[in-house]
Scaffold this motif. Structure first.
Motif, PDB file in Angstrom:
ATOM      1  N   LEU A   4      85.293 107.347   3.280  1.00  0.00           N
ATOM      2  CA  LEU A   4      84.186 106.397   3.229  1.00  0.00           C
ATOM      3  C   LEU A   4      82.850 107.119   3.159  1.00  0.00           C
ATOM      4  O   LEU A   4      81.898 106.631   2.551  1.00  0.00           O
ATOM      5  N   SER A   5      82.791 108.282   3.779  1.00  0.00           N
ATOM      6  CA  SER A   5      81.537 109.039   3.799  1.00  0.00           C
ATOM      7  C   SER A   5      81.159 109.576   2.420  1.00  0.00           C
ATOM      8  O   SER A   5      80.021 109.995   2.210  1.00  0.00           O
ATOM      9  N   ASP A   6      82.124 109.579   1.472  1.00  0.00           N
ATOM     10  CA  ASP A   6      81.846 110.073   0.116  1.00  0.00           C
ATOM     11  C   ASP A   6      81.373 108.974  -0.829  1.00  0.00           C
ATOM     12  O   ASP A   6      80.923 109.262  -1.944  1.00  0.00           O
ATOM     13  N   ILE A   7      81.499 107.739  -0.413  1.00  0.00           N
ATOM     14  CA  ILE A   7      81.162 106.612  -1.285  1.00  0.00           C
ATOM     15  C   ILE A   7      79.668 106.340  -1.239  1.00  0.00           C
ATOM     16  O   ILE A   7      79.084 106.187  -0.167  1.00  0.00           O
ATOM     17  N   HIS A  32      78.097 106.698   4.866  1.00  0.00           N
ATOM     18  CA  HIS A  32      76.919 107.503   5.194  1.00  0.00           C
ATOM     19  C   HIS A  32      75.969 107.707   4.013  1.00  0.00           C
ATOM     20  O   HIS A  32      74.783 107.955   4.209  1.00  0.00           O
ATOM     21  N   GLN A  33      76.490 107.622   2.797  1.00  0.00           N
ATOM     22  CA  GLN A  33      75.632 107.822   1.622  1.00  0.00           C
ATOM     23  C   GLN A  33      75.051 106.469   1.200  1.00  0.00           C
ATOM     24  O   GLN A  33      75.551 105.811   0.287  1.00  0.00           O
ATOM     25  N   LEU A  34      74.004 106.069   1.890  1.00  0.00           N
ATOM     26  CA  LEU A  34      73.367 104.780   1.667  1.00  0.00           C
ATOM     27  C   LEU A  34      71.982 104.985   1.066  1.00  0.00           C
ATOM     28  O   LEU A  34      71.202 105.800   1.558  1.00  0.00           O
ATOM     29  N   TYR A  35      71.688 104.241   0.012  1.00  0.00           N
ATOM     30  CA  TYR A  35      70.414 104.380  -0.688  1.00  0.00           C
ATOM     31  C   TYR A  35      69.796 102.994  -0.845  1.00  0.00           C
ATOM     32  O   TYR A  35      70.506 102.024  -1.132  1.00  0.00           O
ATOM     33  N   ALA A  36      68.501 102.900  -0.662  1.00  0.00           N
ATOM     34  CA  ALA A  36      67.835 101.602  -0.699  1.00  0.00           C
ATOM     35  C   ALA A  36      66.736 101.570  -1.759  1.00  0.00           C
ATOM     36  O   ALA A  36      66.064 102.579  -2.018  1.00  0.00           O
ATOM     37  N   PRO A  52      75.471 105.188  -8.085  1.00  0.00           N
ATOM     38  CA  PRO A  52      76.252 104.683  -6.951  1.00  0.00           C
ATOM     39  C   PRO A  52      77.624 104.158  -7.351  1.00  0.00           C
ATOM     40  O   PRO A  52      77.863 103.785  -8.504  1.00  0.00           O
ATOM     41  N   ASP A  53      78.509 104.123  -6.370  1.00  0.00           N
ATOM     42  CA  ASP A  53      79.848 103.574  -6.566  1.00  0.00           C
ATOM     43  C   ASP A  53      79.858 102.065  -6.328  1.00  0.00           C
ATOM     44  O   ASP A  53      80.653 101.339  -6.924  1.00  0.00           O
ATOM     45  N   ILE A  54      78.994 101.625  -5.420  1.00  0.00           N
ATOM     46  CA  ILE A  54      78.903 100.211  -5.058  1.00  0.00           C
ATOM     47  C   ILE A  54      77.433  99.831  -4.996  1.00  0.00           C
ATOM     48  O   ILE A  54      76.614 100.590  -4.481  1.00  0.00           O
ATOM     49  N   VAL A  55      77.110  98.655  -5.527  1.00  0.00           N
ATOM     50  CA  VAL A  55      75.729  98.173  -5.507  1.00  0.00           C
ATOM     51  C   VAL A  55      75.690  96.803  -4.840  1.00  0.00           C
ATOM     52  O   VAL A  55      76.401  95.881  -5.262  1.00  0.00           O
ATOM     53  N   LEU A  56      74.893  96.683  -3.796  1.00  0.00           N
ATOM     54  CA  LEU A  56      74.616  95.396  -3.157  1.00  0.00           C
ATOM     55  C   LEU A  56      73.271  94.946  -3.709  1.00  0.00           C
ATOM     56  O   LEU A  56      72.243  95.558  -3.406  1.00  0.00           O
ATOM     57  N   LEU A  57      73.273  93.894  -4.500  1.00  0.00           N
ATOM     58  CA  LEU A  57      72.128  93.613  -5.352  1.00  0.00           C
ATOM     59  C   LEU A  57      71.579  92.202  -5.147  1.00  0.00           C
ATOM     60  O   LEU A  57      72.290  91.209  -5.351  1.00  0.00           O
ATOM     61  N   ASP A  58      70.307  92.142  -4.741  1.00  0.00           N
ATOM     62  CA  ASP A  58      69.622  90.854  -4.658  1.00  0.00           C
ATOM     63  C   ASP A  58      69.209  90.429  -6.065  1.00  0.00           C
ATOM     64  O   ASP A  58      68.865  91.264  -6.899  1.00  0.00           O
ATOM     65  N   ILE A  59      69.240  89.130  -6.330  1.00  0.00           N
ATOM     66  CA  ILE A  59      68.873  88.651  -7.664  1.00  0.00           C
ATOM     67  C   ILE A  59      67.357  88.546  -7.822  1.00  0.00           C
ATOM     68  O   ILE A  59      66.792  88.928  -8.842  1.00  0.00           O
ATOM     69  N   THR A  60      66.691  88.048  -6.788  1.00  0.00           N
ATOM     70  CA  THR A  60      65.252  87.824  -6.879  1.00  0.00           C
ATOM     71  C   THR A  60      64.491  89.011  -6.309  1.00  0.00           C
ATOM     72  O   THR A  60      64.478  89.246  -5.106  1.00  0.00           O
ATOM     73  N   LEU A  61      63.859  89.780  -7.199  1.00  0.00           N
ATOM     74  CA  LEU A  61      63.074  90.941  -6.802  1.00  0.00           C
ATOM     75  C   LEU A  61      61.615  90.713  -7.210  1.00  0.00           C
ATOM     76  O   LEU A  61      61.340  89.937  -8.132  1.00  0.00           O
ATOM     77  N   LYS A  72      71.821  97.865 -16.389  1.00  0.00           N
ATOM     78  CA  LYS A  72      71.156  99.150 -16.171  1.00  0.00           C
ATOM     79  C   LYS A  72      72.017 100.071 -15.318  1.00  0.00           C
ATOM     80  O   LYS A  72      72.170 101.261 -15.611  1.00  0.00           O
ATOM     81  N   PHE A  73      72.596  99.537 -14.246  1.00  0.00           N
ATOM     82  CA  PHE A  73      73.470 100.343 -13.400  1.00  0.00           C
ATOM     83  C   PHE A  73      74.709 100.800 -14.180  1.00  0.00           C
ATOM     84  O   PHE A  73      75.203 101.907 -13.992  1.00  0.00           O
ATOM     85  N   ARG A  74      75.199  99.948 -15.076  1.00  0.00           N
ATOM     86  CA  ARG A  74      76.410 100.299 -15.824  1.00  0.00           C
ATOM     87  C   ARG A  74      76.139 101.288 -16.951  1.00  0.00           C
ATOM     88  O   ARG A  74      77.074 101.834 -17.531  1.00  0.00           O
ATOM     89  N   GLU A  75      74.880 101.549 -17.244  1.00  0.00           N
ATOM     90  CA  GLU A  75      74.566 102.595 -18.223  1.00  0.00           C
ATOM     91  C   GLU A  75      74.877 103.985 -17.671  1.00  0.00           C
ATOM     92  O   GLU A  75      75.078 104.931 -18.428  1.00  0.00           O
ATOM     93  N   TYR A  76      74.918 104.106 -16.352  1.00  0.00           N
ATOM     94  CA  TYR A  76      75.123 105.414 -15.720  1.00  0.00           C
ATOM     95  C   TYR A  76      76.488 105.538 -15.052  1.00  0.00           C
ATOM     96  O   TYR A  76      76.869 106.616 -14.607  1.00  0.00           O
ATOM     97  N   GLY A  77      77.236 104.477 -14.956  1.00  0.00           N
ATOM     98  CA  GLY A  77      78.549 104.526 -14.324  1.00  0.00           C
ATOM     99  C   GLY A  77      79.187 103.153 -14.387  1.00  0.00           C
ATOM    100  O   GLY A  77      78.781 102.294 -15.179  1.00  0.00           O
TER     101      GLY A  77
END
Length: 243
Positions: A4-7, A32-36, A52-61, A72-77
């Motif tokens: 889990l620490s590698d994700i 542990h590898q959390l990015y905001a 990232p391997d997993i994206v938690l994504l809000d719709i309204t920014l 955009k995220f799928r352009e890189y992975g």
């Protein structure tokens, strides 16, 4: 087994309290590898820099739509994208899946549900990797259904001789049907087998993913002959010769 620490998990939300809460819960669960990122621009930078391997994504920014960030995220992975949003109408859910989302949780939410769905996704991927190859298949992991072919190892869908793009969760659902032709699965069973969340999901999730499969493999998605509905029971995949 995946550590889990590698994700790498990206949290894209402009509400600091939500980001802090998710980081706290995810760290406690072993991630542990959390990015905001708090806005569209920061998320674009994060997508390229972190992949990232997993994206938690809000719709309204504040400076754009999270729906547009999917591609955009799928352009890189090929991350697993889980929408976290206050937009809860059926139309909003359908748009989220149509834009490439894999899962959808509406606010307010229990952060433990988020971690449960992430862990279910990881278990599902590990199960697919560790599953033994049938001894007598001439092409292990290749499923041919006349009009279309699914190559599990390559993550590829070929329809009428042409490659067709397929979001990760849609591909996993189609792959499940390919591995179990002729068997009827209820929505609850599909949640358990494909999403790994014991049927605890919105009915529209399965409906949308079934529709997205039909749009790819059927000659006439409105009159399906391959992935059919068995009224009152669920869905099953049939060979073209049976259709």
């Amino acid at each position: 087994m995946t550590k889990l620490s590698d994700i790498k998990i990206a949290i894209v939300d402009d509400e600091p309290s939500i980001v802090t809460m998710l980081q706290m819960v995810l760290r406690r669960e072993g991630f542990h590898q959390l990015y905001a990122a708090s806005n569209y621009a920061e998320a674009l930078d994060l997508a390229a820099r972190v992949v990232p391997d997993i994206v938690l994504l809000d719709i309204t920014l504040p400076d754009g739509s999270g729906l547009d960030l999917c591609s955009k995220f799928r352009e890189y992975g090929n991350p697993h994208i889980l929408f976290l949003t206050a937009k809860a109408t059926d139309l909003d859910v359908l748009r989220g899946f149509a834009m490439g989302g894999d899962d959808y949780i509406t606010k307010p939410f229990n952060p433990l549900e988020v971690t449960a769905r992430i862990q279910a996704r990881i278990r599902r991927l590990e199960s697919d990797v560790s599953m033994p190859t049938p001894a007598k298949r001439p092409d292990p992991g290749v499923y041919r259904y006349g009009r279309f072919t699914v190559n599990e190892a390559e993550g590829a869908l070929i329809v009428a001789g042409q490659p067709v793009s397929c979001p990760a969760q849609v591909f996993q659902l189609l792959l499940h049907f390919c591995k179990h032709p002729g068997i009827v699965f209820s929505k609850t069973q599909l949640y358990d087998k494909v999403w790994g969340i014991n049927g605890q999901g919105d009915d529209s999730t399965v409906l949308v993913h079934i529709r997205r499969i039909r749009e790819r493999i059927e000659v006439d998605p409105g009159n399906p002959k391959l992935l059919i509905t068995v009224r009152g029971l669920g869905y099953k995949l049939v060979k073209e010769s049976q259709a």
